[in-house]
Design an enzyme around this catalytic site. Structure first.
Site, PDB file in Angstrom:
ATOM      1  N   GLY A  44       1.202   9.199  -6.370  1.00 14.96           N
ATOM      2  CA  GLY A  44       1.328   7.974  -7.145  1.00 14.96           C
ATOM      3  C   GLY A  44       2.795   7.633  -7.307  1.00 14.96           C
ATOM      4  O   GLY A  44       3.429   7.063  -6.417  1.00 14.96           O
ATOM      5  N   SER A  91       5.957   5.159 -17.256  1.00 19.33           N
ATOM      6  CA  SER A  91       7.045   5.217 -18.240  1.00 19.33           C
ATOM      7  C   SER A  91       7.804   6.541 -18.178  1.00 19.33           C
ATOM      8  O   SER A  91       9.036   6.572 -18.296  1.00 19.33           O
ATOM      9  CB  SER A  91       6.488   4.999 -19.650  1.00 19.33           C
ATOM     10  OG  SER A  91       6.019   3.679 -19.806  1.00 19.33           O
ATOM     11  N   GLU A  92       7.078   7.643 -17.998  1.00 12.96           N
ATOM     12  CA  GLU A  92       7.727   8.946 -17.958  1.00 12.96           C
ATOM     13  C   GLU A  92       8.660   9.071 -16.750  1.00 12.96           C
ATOM     14  O   GLU A  92       9.744   9.662 -16.828  1.00 12.96           O
ATOM     15  CB  GLU A  92       6.672  10.055 -17.922  1.00 12.96           C
ATOM     16  CG  GLU A  92       5.821  10.155 -19.179  1.00 12.96           C
ATOM     17  CD  GLU A  92       4.730   9.098 -19.258  1.00 12.96           C
ATOM     18  OE1 GLU A  92       4.072   9.012 -20.302  1.00 12.96           O
ATOM     19  OE2 GLU A  92       4.522   8.355 -18.276  1.00 12.96           O
ATOM     20  N   SER A 124       0.498   3.921  -2.954  1.00 10.16           N
ATOM     21  CA  SER A 124      -0.142   5.031  -3.667  1.00 10.16           C
ATOM     22  C   SER A 124      -1.284   5.673  -2.880  1.00 10.16           C
ATOM     23  O   SER A 124      -1.980   5.009  -2.110  1.00 10.16           O
ATOM     24  CB  SER A 124      -0.677   4.547  -5.017  1.00 10.16           C
ATOM     25  OG  SER A 124       0.376   4.094  -5.841  1.00 10.16           O
ATOM     26  N   ALA A 170       0.834  -1.204   0.000  1.00 11.18           N
ATOM     27  CA  ALA A 170       0.000   0.000   0.000  1.00 11.18           C
ATOM     28  C   ALA A 170       0.865   1.249   0.000  1.00 11.18           C
ATOM     29  O   ALA A 170       1.239   1.773   1.060  1.00 11.18           O
ATOM     30  CB  ALA A 170      -0.948  -0.016   1.205  1.00 11.18           C
ATOM     31  N   GLU A 227       4.611   0.112 -10.895  1.00 15.53           N
ATOM     32  CA  GLU A 227       6.015   0.179 -10.493  1.00 15.53           C
ATOM     33  C   GLU A 227       6.777   1.320 -11.178  1.00 15.53           C
ATOM     34  O   GLU A 227       7.958   1.209 -11.485  1.00 15.53           O
ATOM     35  CB  GLU A 227       6.727  -1.158 -10.760  1.00 15.53           C
ATOM     36  CG  GLU A 227       6.619  -2.150  -9.628  1.00 15.53           C
ATOM     37  CD  GLU A 227       5.262  -2.849  -9.608  1.00 15.53           C
ATOM     38  OE1 GLU A 227       4.263  -2.202  -9.203  1.00 15.53           O
ATOM     39  OE2 GLU A 227       5.204  -4.025  -9.958  1.00 15.53           O
ATOM     40  N   GLN A 278       2.827  -7.939 -47.661  1.00 12.57           N
ATOM     41  CA  GLN A 278       4.095  -7.371 -47.222  1.00 12.57           C
ATOM     42  C   GLN A 278       3.969  -6.550 -45.932  1.00 12.57           C
ATOM     43  O   GLN A 278       4.828  -6.610 -45.051  1.00 12.57           O
ATOM     44  CB  GLN A 278       4.684  -6.494 -48.340  1.00 12.57           C
ATOM     45  CG  GLN A 278       5.161  -7.290 -49.547  1.00 12.57           C
ATOM     46  CD  GLN A 278       6.257  -8.283 -49.195  1.00 12.57           C
ATOM     47  OE1 GLN A 278       7.172  -7.980 -48.451  1.00 12.57           O
ATOM     48  NE2 GLN A 278       6.132  -9.494 -49.725  1.00 12.57           N
ATOM     49  N   ARG A 333      10.720  -3.992 -10.983  1.00  9.65           N
ATOM     50  CA  ARG A 333      10.552  -3.511 -12.359  1.00  9.65           C
ATOM     51  C   ARG A 333      10.977  -4.554 -13.385  1.00  9.65           C
ATOM     52  O   ARG A 333      10.371  -4.668 -14.459  1.00  9.65           O
ATOM     53  CB  ARG A 333      11.323  -2.203 -12.545  1.00  9.65           C
ATOM     54  CG  ARG A 333      10.595  -1.024 -11.933  1.00  9.65           C
ATOM     55  CD  ARG A 333      11.408   0.239 -11.901  1.00  9.65           C
ATOM     56  NE  ARG A 333      10.663   1.287 -11.192  1.00  9.65           N
ATOM     57  CZ  ARG A 333      11.205   2.338 -10.601  1.00  9.65           C
ATOM     58  NH1 ARG A 333      12.526   2.503 -10.636  1.00  9.65           N
ATOM     59  NH2 ARG A 333      10.449   3.225  -9.986  1.00  9.65           N
TER      60      ARG A 333
END
Length: 383
Positions: free
Chosen positions: A140, A372-373, A135, A133, A369, A285, A249
Site C-alpha cells: 500500500g 497519516s502515519e 497499490s 494503479a 496518497e 458555551q 497531497r
C-alpha cells in the site's frame, strides 16, 4: 451558494493567489451549485455509472480542458480550488476529477509526445477514464514492496499480478501501472507502464467501500504490452510514482477542506436554528467552543494548503509543505466532520443525510496518497 460558503475570502485575498485564481473560485463554485439537482441522485446509481457520467459532465463543462497539451496548462493552486469546490458539493465529482488529474499528471510529466497525444485529449474531454494503479494486497503505502511482475519478452513486456483499491479501476480505459522489471532491489526495480484495459488478460472487479465510489481490483494475467508502453524510463517507476503522489497531497488537503467547510456550514446553521433549553443550540458555551475550534482548524488547513500549492507552482522545495498540508487538513477535516455529527445529535446519524455521508466520505482521505502515519515519517525525515 455564496463564495464564503465554499472558500474563505480572506485566504483567497492573500498574495498566495492572484486574480485569475479568485475568478476561478467563483466560477467553479457557481457551476457546482448549478449541478446540485442533477447530482442529487448520484448515490442511487452504480458507482461506475456515476463515474462515467461525472467525467462527461466535467469534460463537457471544460473543467478538464487543461489536461490537453494543446490547451493552456493549469497550475496546482487552480487544481486545489477546483477540488475544494467539488468536494464541498459532491464527493463523487471530486473523486472522478482527482483521478483524471492524477493519471494525466503522470503522462504529462513523464510521457513522451506520442503517449501524450494518444491519451491526454481523451482525458481532457472525459471520454477516456484514467486510473493510477499502484497499490497491491501486500503493497500500500510501501511502494517499494510492489510485486506485480513485468517480464521482458522480445520488444515488450508480459505483466502478471494484482493491483487493488484502485480508484476508477473498474471504468478506466488506461491505467498507469507500477510493476517490477527487476532492474534492482526494492524501489530500483520498478517501472511505470501505460496499460489499456482492453488488452487480453486484464480484468477489473469492483470493490465496495464505506463511501460508494468507482473502486476496483485489477488482475493481470499474461498481459502483453509493447516497449512503447513504458512511461518515463525503465527502472524509474518509483520516482514517477513518488513525484505524482507528493504533488497530489496538496490537492487531497484541498478536498479535505471542501468536505470540512460543508460540515462546518451545516453545523453552524443547525446550531443557530435548533431550539434547546429555552434558547438556541449556538448559545451553549460548549457548542460555541466546538464551532470555534472548527473555524481555527479550517483556517490553518487553508493556509497550509495554499502555501504548499504556491511552493509547487513556484518550483520550490515542496515535498515537506505538501505533506504537512495533507496531514493537517485530512486529520482536521475528520475532527470537524465528527464534531458536526455531534452537534446534529441523532439527526446526524440518519443514513443518507448530508452529515452522515460526509462522515463516511472523509475517512478515506487520511489514507489516500499516503496514510497519516507514513506522512508523519516523511515530514520527520525532512526536518
Amino acid at each position: 451558494m455564496s463564495l464564503p460558503d465554499v472558500f474563505d475570502p480572506d485566504i483567497l485575498a492573500l498574495p498566495l493567489y492572484d486574480d485569475a485564481h479568485r475568478a476561478l473560485a467563483g466560477d467553479i463554485g457557481r457551476w457546482c451549485a448549478g449541478r446540485a439537482e442533477a447530482w442529487a441522485t448520484l448515490d442511487a446509481a452504480e458507482p461506475a455509472a456515476s463515474g462515467r457520467a461525472l467525467l462527461a459532465d466535467l469534460g463537457g463543462a471544460g473543467w478538464l480542458r487543461h489536461l490537453d497539451p494543446a490547451e493552456p496548462a493549469s497550475d496546482l493552486r487552480a487544481l486545489c480550488l477546483r477540488r475544494q469546490a467539488l468536494a464541498y458539493h459532491e464527493d463523487l465529482a471530486d473523486f472522478a476529477y482527482s483521478i483524471q488529474e492524477l493519471t494525466a499528471a503522470a503522462i504529462t510529466r513523464y510521457g513522451n509526445e506520442t503517449q501524450q497525444r494518444c491519451y491526454l485529449p481523451g482525458l481532457a474531454t472525459g471520454t477516456t477514464a484514467g486510473a493510477l494503479a499502484l497499490s497491491e494486497p501486500g503493497a500500500g503505502s510501501d511502494l517499494a514492496a510492489v510485486a506485480l511482475e513485468a517480464v521482458a519478452d522480445g520488444d515488450g513486456f508480459v505483466l502478471n499480478g494484482t493491483k487493488t483499491w484502485i480508484a476508477q479501476g473498474d471504468i478506466a480505459d488506461v491505467c498507469v501501472v507500477l510493476a517490477r522489471t527487476g532492474d534492482g532491489p526494492g524501489p530500483l526495480g520498478l517501472t511505470a507502464f501505460l496499460v489499456e484495459s482492453s488488452v487480453p488478460g486484464f480484468k477489473a472487479e469492483p470493490i465496495g467501500a464505506i463511501a460508494p465510489r468507482s473502486w476496483a481490483q485489477l488482475d493481470f494475467t499474461d498481459v502483453r504490452v509493447g516497449g512503447e508502453a513504458v512511461l518515463g524510463e525503465r527502472g524509474q517507476g518509483f520516482v514517477v510514482a513518488l513525484d505524482i503522489l507528493e504533488r497530489a497531497r496538496a490537492t487531497v488537503a484541498a478536498a479535505a477542506i471542501g468536505f470540512a467547510r460543508r460540515a462546518f456550514r451545516l453545523a453552524l446553521e443547525h446550531a443557530r436554528t435548533r431550539k434547546v433549553y429555552g434558547g438556541r443550540l449556538a448559545d451553549l458555551q460548549l457548542v460555541k467552543s466546538s464551532l470555534a475550534r472548527m473555524d481555527v482548524k479550517l483556517s490553518a488547513a487553508s493556509l497550509l494548503t495554499a502555501r504548499a500549492a504556491w511552493a509547487i507552482d513556484g518550483d520550490l522545495d515542496h515535498a515537506k509543505h505538501s505533506s504537512i498540508a495533507k496531514l493537517h487538513s485530512t486529520e482536521a477535516a475528520g475532527e470537524i466532520v465528527d464534531g458536526a455529527v455531534q452537534i446534529f445529535g441523532a439527526a446526524g446519524l440518519v443514513a443518507g443525510s448530508t452529515v452522515e455521508r460526509l462522515y463516511r466520505q472523509i475517512r478515506s482521505l487520511r489514507i489516500y496518497e499516503g496514510a497519516s502515519e507514513v506522512i508523519e515519517m516523511t515530514i520527520a525525515d525532512a526536518l
